[in-house]
Design a protein around this motif. Structure first.
Motif, PDB file in Angstrom:
ATOM      1  N   ALA A 230      34.562  11.000  51.776  1.00  0.00           N
ATOM      2  CA  ALA A 230      35.156   9.756  51.484  1.00  0.00           C
ATOM      3  C   ALA A 230      36.681   9.795  52.067  1.00  0.00           C
ATOM      4  N   GLU A 231      37.130   8.800  52.885  1.00  0.00           N
ATOM      5  CA  GLU A 231      38.304   8.774  53.248  1.00  0.00           C
ATOM      6  C   GLU A 231      39.330   8.635  51.997  1.00  0.00           C
ATOM      7  N   LEU A 232      38.747   7.612  51.232  1.00  0.00           N
ATOM      8  CA  LEU A 232      39.688   7.272  50.023  1.00  0.00           C
ATOM      9  C   LEU A 232      38.645   6.841  48.828  1.00  0.00           C
ATOM     10  N   PHE A 233      39.044   6.653  47.653  1.00  0.00           N
ATOM     11  CA  PHE A 233      38.205   5.946  46.629  1.00  0.00           C
ATOM     12  C   PHE A 233      39.198   4.858  45.995  1.00  0.00           C
ATOM     13  N   LEU A 234      38.495   3.720  45.926  1.00  0.00           N
ATOM     14  CA  LEU A 234      39.302   2.705  45.472  1.00  0.00           C
ATOM     15  C   LEU A 234      38.545   2.147  44.282  1.00  0.00           C
TER      16      LEU A 234
END
Length: 368
Positions: A230-234
């Motif tokens: 994942a590039e980021l967790f939102l």
């Protein structure tokens, strides 16, 4: 245990209260947009016995539901600090929230479902490579009876269809995966870069899968999305706040060590709120939740429920053959292939004889 907890939340109740009104009511929108109902946070995201495990003696236990509540207690205090204006959060508060984010992701229906899908794909591949006659032998040896060609055809079609056999999710296996991954996932998220978005007027929604794993636009569709990719967790934190957690490896580095970039706080805009709500809706499984008097989903695309692709083993279809992948190969060649393994080591190999029959958790084969 007659007094065990059976109504179990897949999304923490303390968290849902951040999207509810003063009476504890929250709006649940069913994908792709209807129906929409208002219910209490106590009734939202409840699945009976979802985390109830079967003990070796056959009894049922709600131990993990109670264990989760201890993690939720500390995380609730950390979230309260953030929403009250404390930023950044450090120390035990940061650890508590990171642990809850990890738990909330790992405890989800999506993770349990994906676990079942991967098991089904592996069974499909092993049996598909072995061939129909090997499947016949597996059934006959396990059930001590002959198997007709008609029954064999039916079983073969069901097991080797795209996605493999339909297998019901298993609570014990899910909890085993969760407890195994929780410590390392929590530590990974704790050490990431955090950005808090605050909104004055725009409303933020959440869902039955509130931790969204976001990838770059050019991420290969076949690769799948996981904690490591994942590039980021939102994570929507409430009606007026959202958190993004970004691995520090994504940032440019000028030394061999990861640079410590301070956590950010950013004032949210209409465009950011729309982007967060769209991502949340896109990652939802069945339901999106928001304040009953607000309309954060207006103008957004709402997908059909559970439309994400099931994980698959690349090129598995090309390996599945009725006659078996190695049909016609001489015994000498087969022995030569076996000799390539390292003596005395467990190479993790699994063959058709290692598959229990009937396949545990498999749904009944449809007649077709």
């Amino acid at each position: 245990m007659a007094d065990r907890i059976r109504r179990q939340h897949t999304v923490s109740r303390f968290y849902l209260k951040g999207f509810a009104d003063n009476a504890g009511k929250i709006r649940r929108v069913s994908l792709p947009g209807q129906p929409s109902i208002v219910l209490s946070t106590g009734d939202a995201t409840v699945i009976k016995d979802f985390y109830t495990v079967t003990l070796p003696d056959g009894s049922l236990s709600d131990f993990f539901e109670k264990a989760f509540s201890r993690i939720e207690g500390e995380a609730a205090e950390a979230l309260r600090l953030i929403l009250a204006g404390t930023w950044p959060i450090e120390g035990r508060a940061r650890e508590a929230l990171a642990q809850w984010v990890a738990l909330q992701h790992l405890r989800s229906e999506d993770v349990r479902s994906s676990q079942g899908h991967m098991k089904a794909e592996m069974i499909r591949l092993i049996i598909g490579v072995s061939g129909k006659e090997a499947l016949r032998s597996l059934i006959q040896n396990s059930e001590s009876r002959p198997v007709s060609d008609e029954e064999l055809d039916r079983e073969w079609r069901d097991i080797t269809k795209p996605g493999g056999p339909d297998i019901t999710p298993n609570a014990n296996q899910h909890v085993r995966l969760l407890t195994g991954l929780l410590p390392t996932t929590a530590a990974y998220l704790r050490d990431c870069h955090w950005t808090l978005f605050q909104f004055d007027r725009r409303s933020i929604a959440t869902s039955d899968h509130p931790v969204s794993l976001v990838v770059a636009p050019d991420h290969p569709k076949w690769q799948g999305v996981g904690i490591a990719t994942a590039e980021l967790f939102l994570v929507p934190l409430g009606r007026r706040a959202a958190l993004t957690i970004q691995p520090r490896r994504r940032f440019p580095q000028t030394t061999m060590e990861v640079q410590r970039i301070p956590d950010f706080i950013q004032k949210g805009t209409t465009a950011i709120a729309r982007s967060i709500n769209q991502e949340t809706a896109a990652r939802a499984r069945k339901y999106v939740y928001h304040h009953p008097n607000e309309t954060p989903l207006k103008g957004l695309y709402l997908p059909k429920p559970e439309t994400r692709d099931r994980p698959s083993i690349s090129n598995a279809a090309g390996l599945i053959r009725e006659e078996g992948l190695f049909a016609g190969m001489t015994d000498k060649r087969l022995k030569a292939m076996s000799a390539t393994s390292v003596p005395g080591e467990d190479n993790g190999g699994m063959g058709i004889d290692d598959i229990p029959w009937p396949i545990p958790g498999r749904l009944p084969t449809k007649l077709n």
